[in-house]
Design a protein around this motif. Structure first.
Motif, PDB file in Angstrom:
ATOM      1  N   ASP A 160       0.842  -1.190   0.000  1.00 22.89           N
ATOM      2  CA  ASP A 160       0.000   0.000   0.000  1.00 22.89           C
ATOM      3  C   ASP A 160       0.881   1.246   0.000  1.00 22.89           C
ATOM      4  N   MET A 161       0.879   1.983  -1.093  1.00 25.71           N
ATOM      5  CA  MET A 161       1.707   3.181  -1.246  1.00 25.71           C
ATOM      6  C   MET A 161       0.849   4.430  -1.372  1.00 25.71           C
ATOM      7  N   GLU A 162      -0.432   4.346  -0.970  1.00 25.20           N
ATOM      8  CA  GLU A 162      -1.360   5.429  -1.274  1.00 25.20           C
ATOM      9  C   GLU A 162      -1.786   6.241  -0.065  1.00 25.20           C
ATOM     10  N   THR A 191       3.427   7.310  -7.275  1.00 22.57           N
ATOM     11  CA  THR A 191       2.295   6.569  -6.697  1.00 22.57           C
ATOM     12  C   THR A 191       1.185   7.494  -6.218  1.00 22.57           C
ATOM     13  N   ALA A 192       1.532   8.620  -5.584  1.00 22.27           N
ATOM     14  CA  ALA A 192       0.491   9.534  -5.100  1.00 22.27           C
ATOM     15  C   ALA A 192      -0.268  10.158  -6.257  1.00 22.27           C
ATOM     16  N   LEU A 232      -4.245   9.703  -6.725  1.00 26.86           N
ATOM     17  CA  LEU A 232      -5.138  10.860  -6.750  1.00 26.86           C
ATOM     18  C   LEU A 232      -5.942  10.913  -8.040  1.00 26.86           C
ATOM     19  N   ARG A 233      -5.332  10.512  -9.133  1.00 32.77           N
ATOM     20  CA  ARG A 233      -6.062  10.499 -10.399  1.00 32.77           C
ATOM     21  C   ARG A 233      -7.171   9.458 -10.381  1.00 32.77           C
ATOM     22  N   TYR A 242       3.189   4.295 -14.845  1.00 36.30           N
ATOM     23  CA  TYR A 242       1.994   5.112 -15.031  1.00 36.30           C
ATOM     24  C   TYR A 242       2.095   5.897 -16.336  1.00 36.30           C
ATOM     25  N   GLU A 243       1.159   6.800 -16.566  1.00 40.25           N
ATOM     26  CA  GLU A 243       1.125   7.598 -17.777  1.00 40.25           C
ATOM     27  C   GLU A 243       2.249   8.650 -17.742  1.00 40.25           C
TER      28      GLU A 243
END
Length: 210
Positions: free
Chosen positions: A23-25, A50-51, A55-56, A79-80
């Motif tokens: 869990d990195m959120e 990761t954040a 958030l997205r 990610y993007e």
């Protein structure tokens, strides 16, 4: 002088943690909780992103900047890539972000993971002044960092005062633990002058009428 971290090892470790399902959120959940829906958010020192990604997924327009190519390479892998830019805390200004294809104003700016520890006291004050130019009226700066090293709560409060930011709340962790002088970690929320639009949500929906 704080030694510079081994970014290659750090990037590899963070990639392993994400891919193994750790869990990195936690900081993203905190920021999501205090933000209006669909907020525009800039993560300064975003690391492997990761954040920003979390958030997205919660509906925010989040972007991340980091001065370290090695960690941004991992962010782009996981990610993007268009969410991220190679900039540091002292590089930000509305015009420079716009030239990089990012928004020039934000509802929330996040600094997590000891970003202030790698800035001198003068640089931290400069970074806070830069952040103020990005924040919308009533916007927030959220900082999570180790308390007892450079860039801790005392230096943050001085930098905030010089930039015209007000300390709104300080916690001992991302789970709203009470902060005291012995807390090894701090999460500080600073408020920019002005007011934001009231959030739309269920608050008050269930108040009984007479």
């Amino acid at each position: 002088m704080i030694p510079q971290p081994d970014y290659r090892s750090y990037a590899a470790k963070m990639r392993r943690l994400v891919l193994s399902g750790v869990d990195m959120e936690v900081e993203a959940r905190f920021v999501d909780m205090i933000s209006r829906r669909g907020a525009r958010i800039l993560d300064v020192g975003c690391g492997i992103g990761t954040a920003v990604a979390a958030l997205r997924t919660r509906g925010h327009a989040a972007h991340g900047i980091d001065p370290t190519p090695l960690v941004l390479d991992v962010a782009a892998e996981l990610y993007e890539p268009s969410w991220f830019r190679p900039l540091g805390a002292l590089d930000i200004s509305p015009s420079r972000l716009v030239r990089q294809g990012l928004p020039g104003s934000y509802d929330v700016v996040l600094m997590s993971g000891n970003v202030p520890a790698f800035l001198s006291e003068e640089e931290l004050e400069e970074a806070f002044r830069h952040v103020v130019t990005l924040l919308n009226p009533g916007g927030t700066l959220v900082i999570g960092t180790t308390s007892a090293i450079r860039g801790g709560p005392g230096e943050q409060d001085r930098a905030a005062a010089s930039a015209g930011l007000e300390l709104l709340q300080r916690f001992a962790d991302w789970h709203l633990g009470p902060f005291d002088a012995d807390s090894p970690w701090s999460v500080s929320v600073f408020l920019a002058p002005g007011t934001q639009d009231s959030p739309r949500g269920p608050d008050g929906v269930f108040i009984l009428s007479r």
